[in-house]
Scaffold this active site. Structure first.
Site, PDB file in Angstrom:
ATOM      1  NE  ARG A  19     -21.264 -25.135  60.141  1.00 40.48           N
ATOM      2  CZ  ARG A  19     -21.783 -25.318  58.945  1.00 40.48           C
ATOM      3  NH1 ARG A  19     -21.044 -25.233  57.847  1.00 40.48           N
ATOM      4  NH2 ARG A  19     -23.086 -25.561  58.812  1.00 40.48           N
ATOM      5  CG  ASP A  20     -23.353 -22.132  56.993  1.00 41.96           C
ATOM      6  OD1 ASP A  20     -22.457 -21.978  56.152  1.00 41.96           O
ATOM      7  OD2 ASP A  20     -24.517 -22.421  56.697  1.00 41.96           O
ATOM      8  CG  HIS A 211     -29.108 -24.606  57.236  1.00 40.79           C
ATOM      9  ND1 HIS A 211     -28.109 -24.659  58.175  1.00 40.79           N
ATOM     10  CD2 HIS A 211     -28.670 -23.726  56.305  1.00 40.79           C
ATOM     11  CE1 HIS A 211     -27.115 -23.866  57.817  1.00 40.79           C
ATOM     12  NE2 HIS A 211     -27.437 -23.291  56.679  1.00 40.79           N
ATOM     13  CG  HIS A 213     -27.817 -20.740  52.426  1.00 41.98           C
ATOM     14  ND1 HIS A 213     -26.495 -20.430  52.239  1.00 41.98           N
ATOM     15  CD2 HIS A 213     -27.827 -21.699  53.390  1.00 41.98           C
ATOM     16  CE1 HIS A 213     -25.741 -21.157  53.039  1.00 41.98           C
ATOM     17  NE2 HIS A 213     -26.537 -21.943  53.748  1.00 41.98           N
ATOM     18  CB  CYS A 244     -21.353 -23.862  50.808  1.00 34.54           C
ATOM     19  SG  CYS A 244     -20.340 -25.330  50.558  1.00 34.54           S
TER      20      CYS A 244
END
Length: 316
Positions: A19-20, A211, A213, A244
């Site tokens: 997904r991400d 979560h 990055h 994103c």
């Protein structure tokens, strides 16, 4: 850190690469290619996936096959499949597809939420009430996710009170988990400490997931801080894929194989096979047609040895 590191405490890792990891990539994988990557991850021990997002295909074309992907993965036993949904229509599609949990996401900053879902924060939260009602009695769990929880690329610092307010709303909706998203890599160890400590006061019964990055190179440092605080749930993306599409400079997530390597070397139990993850990361690299930012899939495990004659001998 010493006492925690010597504990066999299990650490739960949710794979978000499908997904991400894929939502912002210029290469759009077919459903079958996604399934080949998912199978490689399952073979490596992955059992929990944030598999897709039921958003408008116009907004995120890479995830247009959300229903087909969930349906195909349902044939693999013992997987927990979650999916992001922005509204009640997305939740209806996710339920029809057969997910195990629905993830409602909202940004802690107004500007990013507007860019991300074209709504004010309050509008998103109000719409979540409909989703919670839809899920009642369905057997599908509700999870909450707060984007820009550590900072916003448009507004800068995000007050911890903004995160608290959203966390309370999720708790009131009956969320079973809450993920704090470091959307553009703005988290730092002190911020991790502040947010985790405050939310444990505000919503003590709601398990936290972190979560991160690796935009500024300290994703795993933030994991170390989370571990020192006793946080046992993390999200990561194979190969370090991701970012994103509605946030400038949002480079990849922390890599699943890098995270698994760190935890393995610290003595934690993840249930994951590092060699299998490295293989999956190399498959992801081949599918994307470019090198990925992860490190362990390039270098191999710490004790991966090479033949002496593989390099020249110094002369003189």
């Amino acid at each position: 850190m010493t006492a925690l590191a010597s504990s066999p405490q299990p650490i739960h890792i949710t794979e978000v690469g499908l997904r991400d990891g894929l939502q912002n990539e210029p290469v759009v994988l077919t459903t079958e290619q996604k399934l080949s990557l998912a199978r490689a991850l399952v073979d490596a021990g992955v059992r929990e996936f944030e598999v897709t997002s039921f958003v408008s295909p116009r907004a995120v074309p890479a995830l247009a096959d959300a229903a087909e992907l969930v349906s195909a993965l349902r044939e693999i036993p013992d997987l927990h499949l979650s999916a992001l949904v922005p509204n009640v229509r997305g939740a209806e599609r996710a339920l029809e597809a057969g997910v195990d949990s629905v993830v409602l996401f909202v940004s802690a900053s107004e500007s990013h939420n507007t860019k991300n879902v074209n709504r004010r924060v309050a509008e998103s939260l109000d719409a979540f009430t409909q989703v919670a009602r839809l899920l009642e009695g369905s057997g599908v769990a509700l999870r909450g996710a707060i984007a820009t929880a550590f900072g916003c690329p448009f507004e800068g610092n995000v007050p911890v009170t903004a995160v608290e307010t959203i966390a309370r709303r999720f708790a009131n909706l009956g969320a079973t988990h809450l993920s704090l998203g470091d959307t553009t890599g703005m988290a730092t160890p002190p911020l991790v400490t502040e947010r985790v400590a405050r939310l444990r006061e505000v919503v003590p019964g709601l398990p936290l997931t972190l979560h991160f990055h690796n935009t500024r190179g300290i994703g795993l440092a933030n994991v170390m801080q989370g571990l020192s605080l006793g946080v046992d749930r993390y999200e990561s993306s194979i190969g370090g894929l991701g970012g994103c599409p509605f946030a400038p400079g949002a480079s990849g997530n922390i890599a699943s194989e890098d995270l698994a390597y760190l935890l393995l070397e610290m003595g934690f139990d993840t249930g994951l096979d590092l060699d299998g993850l490295i293989g999956a990361a190399r498959l992801a690299r081949d599918l994307m047609g470019r090198p990925l930012p992860a490190q362990v899939s390039k270098a191999g495990p710490r004790l991966a040895l090479n033949a002496c004659d593989a390099v020249p001998t110094a002369q003189g």
